[in-house]
Design a protein around this motif. Structure first.
Motif, PDB file in Angstrom:
ATOM      1  N   GLY A 163      -0.437  20.568  81.286  1.00 41.94           N
ATOM      2  CA  GLY A 163       0.408  19.412  81.038  1.00 41.94           C
ATOM      3  C   GLY A 163       1.829  19.822  80.682  1.00 41.94           C
ATOM      4  O   GLY A 163       2.032  20.768  79.910  1.00 41.94           O
ATOM      5  N   PRO A 164       2.834  19.141  81.229  1.00 42.56           N
ATOM      6  CA  PRO A 164       4.233  19.556  81.027  1.00 42.56           C
ATOM      7  C   PRO A 164       4.808  19.105  79.684  1.00 42.56           C
ATOM      8  O   PRO A 164       5.810  18.372  79.632  1.00 42.56           O
ATOM      9  CB  PRO A 164       4.945  18.891  82.204  1.00 42.56           C
ATOM     10  CG  PRO A 164       4.162  17.639  82.448  1.00 42.56           C
ATOM     11  CD  PRO A 164       2.726  17.994  82.152  1.00 42.56           C
ATOM     12  N   LEU A 165       4.212  19.537  78.599  1.00 39.41           N
ATOM     13  CA  LEU A 165       4.689  19.133  77.270  1.00 39.41           C
ATOM     14  C   LEU A 165       6.129  19.567  77.035  1.00 39.41           C
ATOM     15  O   LEU A 165       6.884  18.892  76.321  1.00 39.41           O
ATOM     16  CB  LEU A 165       3.760  19.713  76.193  1.00 39.41           C
ATOM     17  CG  LEU A 165       4.029  19.302  74.746  1.00 39.41           C
ATOM     18  CD1 LEU A 165       3.929  17.798  74.576  1.00 39.41           C
ATOM     19  CD2 LEU A 165       3.044  20.006  73.804  1.00 39.41           C
ATOM     20  N   ALA A 166       6.540  20.679  77.639  1.00 43.52           N
ATOM     21  CA  ALA A 166       7.908  21.177  77.451  1.00 43.52           C
ATOM     22  C   ALA A 166       8.948  20.241  78.045  1.00 43.52           C
ATOM     23  O   ALA A 166      10.129  20.323  77.689  1.00 43.52           O
ATOM     24  CB  ALA A 166       8.041  22.566  78.067  1.00 43.52           C
TER      25      ALA A 166
ATOM     26  N   PHE B  52      -5.564  21.956  79.516  1.00 45.83           N
ATOM     27  CA  PHE B  52      -4.475  20.997  79.663  1.00 45.83           C
ATOM     28  C   PHE B  52      -3.236  21.388  78.863  1.00 45.83           C
ATOM     29  O   PHE B  52      -2.107  21.293  79.365  1.00 45.83           O
ATOM     30  CB  PHE B  52      -4.956  19.605  79.244  1.00 45.83           C
ATOM     31  CG  PHE B  52      -3.900  18.531  79.350  1.00 45.83           C
ATOM     32  CD1 PHE B  52      -3.267  18.286  80.559  1.00 45.83           C
ATOM     33  CD2 PHE B  52      -3.558  17.765  78.249  1.00 45.83           C
ATOM     34  CE1 PHE B  52      -2.284  17.296  80.670  1.00 45.83           C
ATOM     35  CE2 PHE B  52      -2.585  16.782  78.343  1.00 45.83           C
ATOM     36  CZ  PHE B  52      -1.952  16.549  79.556  1.00 45.83           C
ATOM     37  N   LEU B  53      -3.410  21.814  77.628  1.00 41.29           N
ATOM     38  CA  LEU B  53      -2.266  22.183  76.775  1.00 41.29           C
ATOM     39  C   LEU B  53      -2.501  23.557  76.157  1.00 41.29           C
ATOM     40  O   LEU B  53      -2.607  23.699  74.931  1.00 41.29           O
ATOM     41  CB  LEU B  53      -2.061  21.129  75.684  1.00 41.29           C
ATOM     42  CG  LEU B  53      -1.632  19.736  76.141  1.00 41.29           C
ATOM     43  CD1 LEU B  53      -1.567  18.777  74.967  1.00 41.29           C
ATOM     44  CD2 LEU B  53      -0.287  19.775  76.869  1.00 41.29           C
ATOM     45  N   PRO B  54      -2.569  24.596  76.983  1.00 38.23           N
ATOM     46  CA  PRO B  54      -2.843  25.929  76.431  1.00 38.23           C
ATOM     47  C   PRO B  54      -1.768  26.408  75.466  1.00 38.23           C
ATOM     48  O   PRO B  54      -2.062  27.060  74.462  1.00 38.23           O
ATOM     49  CB  PRO B  54      -2.922  26.816  77.680  1.00 38.23           C
ATOM     50  CG  PRO B  54      -2.167  26.066  78.742  1.00 38.23           C
ATOM     51  CD  PRO B  54      -2.401  24.627  78.445  1.00 38.23           C
ATOM     52  N   GLY B  55      -0.516  26.076  75.746  1.00 38.92           N
ATOM     53  CA  GLY B  55       0.557  26.510  74.856  1.00 38.92           C
ATOM     54  C   GLY B  55       0.462  25.869  73.487  1.00 38.92           C
ATOM     55  O   GLY B  55       0.730  26.513  72.466  1.00 38.92           O
ATOM     56  N   LEU B  56       0.061  24.602  73.449  1.00 40.71           N
ATOM     57  CA  LEU B  56      -0.068  23.894  72.173  1.00 40.71           C
ATOM     58  C   LEU B  56      -1.065  24.598  71.269  1.00 40.71           C
ATOM     59  O   LEU B  56      -0.840  24.737  70.060  1.00 40.71           O
ATOM     60  CB  LEU B  56      -0.508  22.460  72.430  1.00 40.71           C
ATOM     61  CG  LEU B  56      -0.601  21.550  71.200  1.00 40.71           C
ATOM     62  CD1 LEU B  56       0.790  21.183  70.701  1.00 40.71           C
ATOM     63  CD2 LEU B  56      -1.393  20.289  71.522  1.00 40.71           C
ATOM     64  N   LEU B  57      -2.151  25.077  71.859  1.00 40.60           N
ATOM     65  CA  LEU B  57      -3.181  25.741  71.063  1.00 40.60           C
ATOM     66  C   LEU B  57      -2.815  27.182  70.728  1.00 40.60           C
ATOM     67  O   LEU B  57      -3.514  27.831  69.949  1.00 40.60           O
ATOM     68  CB  LEU B  57      -4.517  25.687  71.805  1.00 40.60           C
ATOM     69  CG  LEU B  57      -5.077  24.272  72.009  1.00 40.60           C
ATOM     70  CD1 LEU B  57      -6.405  24.320  72.720  1.00 40.60           C
ATOM     71  CD2 LEU B  57      -5.213  23.543  70.676  1.00 40.60           C
ATOM     72  N   LYS B  58      -1.713  27.659  71.297  1.00 41.15           N
ATOM     73  CA  LYS B  58      -1.222  28.994  70.951  1.00 41.15           C
ATOM     74  C   LYS B  58      -0.016  28.923  70.026  1.00 41.15           C
ATOM     75  O   LYS B  58       0.692  29.913  69.829  1.00 41.15           O
ATOM     76  CB  LYS B  58      -0.870  29.758  72.226  1.00 41.15           C
ATOM     77  CG  LYS B  58      -2.085  30.063  73.100  1.00 41.15           C
ATOM     78  CD  LYS B  58      -1.674  30.756  74.394  1.00 41.15           C
ATOM     79  CE  LYS B  58      -2.887  31.023  75.282  1.00 41.15           C
ATOM     80  NZ  LYS B  58      -2.506  31.623  76.589  1.00 41.15           N
ATOM     81  N   GLY B  59       0.240  27.744  69.483  1.00 42.41           N
ATOM     82  CA  GLY B  59       1.312  27.596  68.506  1.00 42.41           C
ATOM     83  C   GLY B  59       2.614  27.054  69.043  1.00 42.41           C
ATOM     84  O   GLY B  59       3.579  26.911  68.279  1.00 42.41           O
ATOM     85  N   ALA B  60       2.691  26.737  70.347  1.00 41.45           N
ATOM     86  CA  ALA B  60       3.922  26.195  70.924  1.00 41.45           C
ATOM     87  C   ALA B  60       3.954  24.684  70.702  1.00 41.45           C
ATOM     88  O   ALA B  60       3.813  23.883  71.628  1.00 41.45           O
ATOM     89  CB  ALA B  60       4.000  26.526  72.411  1.00 41.45           C
ATOM     90  N   VAL B  61       4.123  24.305  69.447  1.00 38.08           N
ATOM     91  CA  VAL B  61       4.076  22.890  69.077  1.00 38.08           C
ATOM     92  C   VAL B  61       5.459  22.260  69.223  1.00 38.08           C
ATOM     93  O   VAL B  61       6.480  22.941  69.115  1.00 38.08           O
ATOM     94  CB  VAL B  61       3.570  22.727  67.630  1.00 38.08           C
ATOM     95  CG1 VAL B  61       2.120  23.163  67.522  1.00 38.08           C
ATOM     96  CG2 VAL B  61       4.440  23.504  66.646  1.00 38.08           C
ATOM     97  N   PRO B  62       5.519  20.955  69.478  1.00 36.37           N
ATOM     98  CA  PRO B  62       6.826  20.305  69.626  1.00 36.37           C
ATOM     99  C   PRO B  62       7.547  20.166  68.292  1.00 36.37           C
ATOM    100  O   PRO B  62       6.930  20.102  67.226  1.00 36.37           O
ATOM    101  CB  PRO B  62       6.466  18.933  70.197  1.00 36.37           C
ATOM    102  CG  PRO B  62       5.069  18.683  69.738  1.00 36.37           C
ATOM    103  CD  PRO B  62       4.404  20.027  69.702  1.00 36.37           C
TER     104      PRO B  62
END
Length: 353
Positions: free
Chosen positions: A223-226, A261-271
């Motif tokens: 998912g393009p959270l960025a 879906f949100l691999p970065g979010l679970l690696k600490g790349a939170v908004p």
């Protein structure tokens, strides 16, 4: 400004970090929203006119939900009032809330709303954001175990039936979900409608909503959270989708889906919280709502992970930052945000912590 400073004082006294809405904050929000739901103007109508006979004012068109600048904001303002009265029945504003509900949920007022939905030219009215909030309001009333809650639920049920019927007819035709950060967001609608389906014990509707969620989002990856936020978002497309799937999928299925879906979010790349440059601008102030809805979603997503999962911490820290960025501005003295932000604040403050 007084409302904002008072809310800042609540935060300084330690309101942050406690799940749920305190009586003091509930009273402040309720007092403000009570004025808004009875305030007819300014008003932004979503109204198709077929001829001169359709030139009518908001209260004439919508005797139940004419305030709060627009129909959907009025509906969710009523939800917020129902929620705080149910959780704090001794609020100083309790009598005022009951007076409003007795008037706005009266059979004649509800019938006028149903007739509007069913009249020619109004097909698609408030699709689907207003629909979702009407069903959320009715879910609150249906689960309120009190004589007055049951009475109001019975009176509002014809409108809930009409909206649910529209949703049942529409979703099978919606081939692609709306992934916007504003009103048409499909994940947001499915989430609130699921709350209604469960409260109403409507198994077929719940099955349809669950099937649609899986069909729309079950195969989503990266998912393009960025890319978020957009300049007028009040919903995070990625986080709202993830929070919905946490409702729909069992835990053993949700966790691998979220990792895809949100691999970065679970690696600490939170908004980080969105910056709100002008709270007098009716679109830019949406970003206060985004910060509140992001905080809620992040907590709901974290709740779908095991209690000892180390990845929860970054999500909850980000949620707290979003809350602190937005909560002091819920009542900022500008009607552009004041007519709706309290609803998002209440939902956020009741999310798991």
């Amino acid at each position: 400004m007084v409302g904002r400073m008072a809310l800042v004082a609540v935060l300084a006294a330690g309101a942050l970090g406690a799940q749920g809405v305190s009586r003091e904050t509930a009273s402040r929000f309720a007092g403000h929203v009570l004025v808004s739901v009875d305030r007819e103007y300014p008003n932004k109508l979503d109204h198709t006119m077929a001829g001169p006979q359709d030139v009518r004012g908001p209260k004439d068109l919508h005797p139940a939900f004419y305030g709060c600048f627009d129909w959907h904001s009025s509906v969710h303002g009523h939800w917020m009032l129902a929620r705080v009265l149910r959780t704090h029945p001794a609020l100083p504003e309790a009598a005022g809330i009951r007076r409003v509900f007795d008037a706005h949920f009266a059979p004649a007022a509800v019938k006028a709303e149903v007739d509007y939905f069913r009249s020619p030219g109004h097909r698609g009215f408030e699709r689907t954001y207003g629909w979702a909030w009407l069903l959320k309001l009715q879910a609150e009333l249906r689960t309120w175990d009190s004589p007055e809650g049951r009475r109001w639920a019975d009176q509002l049920q014809p409108l809930a039936d009409a909206v649910a019927a529209e949703l049942r007819a529409f979703l099978p035709k919606l081939t692609y979900p709306n992934r916007t950060g504003v009103h048409p967001n499909t994940a947001f609608t499915l989430s609130l409608a699921l709350d209604y389906a469960k409260a109403a014990q409507d198994g077929p509707l719940q099955a349809l909503l669950t099937e649609r969620a899986r069909a729309y989002y079950g195969r989503d990856r990266q998912g393009p959270l960025a890319w978020e936020p957009g300049g007028e978002d009040f919903i995070s497309p990625c986080l709202e989708e993830a929070a919905l799937m946490g409702k729909v999928l069992p835990p053993a299925e949700f966790r691998p889906w979220l990792e895809g879906f949100l691999p970065g979010l679970l690696k600490g790349a939170v908004p980080r919280p969105a910056h709100v440059s002008d709270r007098t601008d009716p679109r830019i102030v949406h970003l206060d709502g985004l910060n509140l809805s992001r905080a809620r979603c992040l907590r709901e997503i974290a709740a779908g992970l095991p209690p000892r999962d180390a990845r929860r911490k970054a999500l909850l820290v980000s949620a707290q930052a979003h809350e602190e960025a937005a909560l002091p501005h819920v009542l900022n003295g500008n009607y552009e945000g004041d007519h709706w932000l309290a609803t998002f604040a209440v939902r956020m403050m009741e999310a798991p912590r």
